[in-house]
Design an enzyme around this catalytic site. Sequence first.
Site, PDB file in Angstrom:
ATOM      1  N   ASN A   5      14.968  -6.732  -1.493  1.00  0.00           N
ATOM      2  CA  ASN A   5      14.418  -5.703  -0.397  1.00  0.00           C
ATOM      3  C   ASN A   5      13.855  -6.794   0.632  1.00  0.00           C
ATOM      4  O   ASN A   5      12.678  -7.192   0.203  1.00  0.00           O
ATOM      5  CB  ASN A   5      13.508  -4.731  -1.389  1.00  0.00           C
ATOM      6  CG  ASN A   5      12.715  -3.854  -0.181  1.00  0.00           C
ATOM      7  OD1 ASN A   5      12.951  -3.814   1.081  1.00  0.00           O
ATOM      8  ND2 ASN A   5      11.592  -3.110  -0.436  1.00  0.00           N
TER       9      ASN A   5
ATOM     10  N   LYS B  55      12.192  -5.793   3.262  1.00  0.00           N
ATOM     11  CA  LYS B  55      11.001  -5.181   3.832  1.00  0.00           C
ATOM     12  C   LYS B  55      11.198  -5.351   5.094  1.00  0.00           C
ATOM     13  O   LYS B  55      12.138  -5.767   5.924  1.00  0.00           O
ATOM     14  CB  LYS B  55       9.608  -5.539   3.173  1.00  0.00           C
ATOM     15  CG  LYS B  55       9.781  -5.500   1.558  1.00  0.00           C
ATOM     16  CD  LYS B  55       8.557  -5.455   0.881  1.00  0.00           C
ATOM     17  CE  LYS B  55       8.727  -5.202  -0.631  1.00  0.00           C
ATOM     18  NZ  LYS B  55       7.408  -5.200  -1.280  1.00  0.00           N
TER      19      LYS B  55
ATOM     20  N   HIS C 157      10.831   4.024  -1.474  1.00  0.00           N
ATOM     21  CA  HIS C 157       9.956   2.839  -2.018  1.00  0.00           C
ATOM     22  C   HIS C 157       8.497   3.352  -2.063  1.00  0.00           C
ATOM     23  O   HIS C 157       7.993   3.957  -1.110  1.00  0.00           O
ATOM     24  CB  HIS C 157      10.342   1.689  -0.976  1.00  0.00           C
ATOM     25  CG  HIS C 157       9.614   0.408  -1.735  1.00  0.00           C
ATOM     26  ND1 HIS C 157       8.406   0.158  -1.384  1.00  0.00           N
ATOM     27  CD2 HIS C 157      10.151  -0.570  -2.274  1.00  0.00           C
ATOM     28  CE1 HIS C 157       7.950  -1.187  -1.808  1.00  0.00           C
ATOM     29  NE2 HIS C 157       9.215  -1.470  -2.594  1.00  0.00           N
TER      30      HIS C 157
ATOM     31  N   GLU D  42       6.029   1.889  -0.608  1.00  0.00           N
ATOM     32  CA  GLU D  42       5.498   1.622   0.631  1.00  0.00           C
ATOM     33  C   GLU D  42       5.757   2.811   1.492  1.00  0.00           C
ATOM     34  O   GLU D  42       4.879   2.928   2.259  1.00  0.00           O
ATOM     35  CB  GLU D  42       5.810   0.160   1.021  1.00  0.00           C
ATOM     36  CG  GLU D  42       5.199  -0.977   0.256  1.00  0.00           C
ATOM     37  CD  GLU D  42       6.015  -2.191   0.389  1.00  0.00           C
ATOM     38  OE1 GLU D  42       7.186  -2.272   0.894  1.00  0.00           O
ATOM     39  OE2 GLU D  42       5.799  -3.045  -0.601  1.00  0.00           O
TER      40      GLU D  42
ATOM     41  N   GLU E 158       9.247   0.476 -10.264  1.00  0.00           N
ATOM     42  CA  GLU E 158       8.599  -0.450  -9.590  1.00  0.00           C
ATOM     43  C   GLU E 158       6.846  -0.315  -9.603  1.00  0.00           C
ATOM     44  O   GLU E 158       6.408   0.679  -8.872  1.00  0.00           O
ATOM     45  CB  GLU E 158       8.746  -0.663  -8.102  1.00  0.00           C
ATOM     46  CG  GLU E 158      10.323  -1.109  -7.889  1.00  0.00           C
ATOM     47  CD  GLU E 158      10.305  -2.033  -6.428  1.00  0.00           C
ATOM     48  OE1 GLU E 158      10.788  -2.933  -6.536  1.00  0.00           O
ATOM     49  OE2 GLU E 158       9.839  -1.266  -5.302  1.00  0.00           O
TER      50      GLU E 158
ATOM     51  N   GLY F  82       3.946  -7.275  -4.968  1.00  0.00           N
ATOM     52  CA  GLY F  82       3.577  -8.349  -4.032  1.00  0.00           C
ATOM     53  C   GLY F  82       2.113  -8.977  -4.518  1.00  0.00           C
ATOM     54  O   GLY F  82       1.245  -9.421  -3.840  1.00  0.00           O
TER      55      GLY F  82
ATOM     56  N   SER G 281       7.141  -8.375  -8.404  1.00  0.00           N
ATOM     57  CA  SER G 281       6.881  -9.924  -8.547  1.00  0.00           C
ATOM     58  C   SER G 281       7.807 -10.440  -9.288  1.00  0.00           C
ATOM     59  O   SER G 281       7.678 -11.316 -10.245  1.00  0.00           O
ATOM     60  CB  SER G 281       5.389 -10.013  -9.227  1.00  0.00           C
ATOM     61  OG  SER G 281       4.512  -9.706  -8.340  1.00  0.00           O
TER      62      SER G 281
HETATM   63  P1  13P Z   1       7.625  -7.998  -4.729  1.00  0.00           P
HETATM   64  O1  13P Z   1       8.803  -8.691  -5.393  1.00  0.00           O
HETATM   65  O2  13P Z   1       7.250  -9.091  -3.420  1.00  0.00           O
HETATM   66  O3  13P Z   1       6.422  -7.925  -5.701  1.00  0.00           O
HETATM   67  O4  13P Z   1       8.235  -6.939  -4.117  1.00  0.00           O
HETATM   68  C1  13P Z   1       8.745  -5.938  -5.004  1.00  0.00           C
HETATM   69  C2  13P Z   1       9.353  -4.766  -4.283  1.00  0.00           C
HETATM   70  O5  13P Z   1       8.385  -3.925  -3.671  1.00  0.00           O
HETATM   71  C3  13P Z   1      10.545  -4.629  -4.091  1.00  0.00           C
HETATM   72  O6  13P Z   1      11.133  -3.452  -3.548  1.00  0.00           O
END
Ligand code: 13P
Length: 251
Positions: free
Chosen positions: A9, A11, A95, A97, A167, A173, A213
């Site tokens: 992803n 983002k 997601h 976010e 997740e 992150g 992560s």
């Molecule tokens: P990270 O791998 O940067 O922690 O992000 C995970 C994520 O949100 C994947 O959709």
Amino acid sequence: MRKKIIAGNWKMYKNPAEALALVAGLKKEIGAQSAVEVVVCPPFVDLAAAVQAAAGSTIALGAQNLFWETEGAFTGEISGAMIKASGATYVIIGHSERRQYFGETNATVNKRLKAALACGLNPIVCVGENLAEREAGKTFDVVKDHVTGSLAGLTKEDMKTVVIAYEPVWAIGTGKTATSAQAQEVHKFIRDLLAKLFDQATAEATRLQYGGSVKPENTAELTAQPDIDGALVGGASLKVDSFSAIIRNTK
Ligand code: 13P
């Protein structure tokens, strides 16, 4: 047997030229392997370049969202049919976010999911608790609510192409990965819930990814867990070296 699936992803990172370079690099490193299903999900504007760069490889492309209407006066939105026509075959839905910053709810996730299925896109539906919810002992309640609400009205047939990504928001992150035992515990809970919502065969066939992560160093342990069928990778999917290593390390 569930084939492992690693998805990146991206983002809101990478422009079309950068996307082309990254996918071309991945194609060189892992473009011919077929042990693991690999999906790359760049921003919408990169999809065409990424599809072109991935041609002739086993790398599939996905979008990060879709709108549920097929077309119309919806300024700024992108339909599933448009994504499909770009050559992408996957779409990430719900997601955290999007839940956190863009008002996504189980109800809107459900509408997007049905739209994705209607146009033949493979959905990756995201679920997971935040830190306050985990600390309050509500992890299983939140995950149950996300899974049940997001999948409402789906049939066993619909579930054949659905991937669920667990997740935990506190692990995204932050560098704080859930331990493999913590992740496995929730994955098992989701699989048992799918058996109740659908049936045992559907539960056993549905692929469940872990996200938060994920990096080359923790991939093997996470993906070796019995109910973890791959990963949804954020930061580490933005570099050829780390994303290829994650794919190679997948058990
Ligand atoms: P990270 O791998 O940067 O922690 O992000 C995970 C994520 O949100 C994947 O959709």
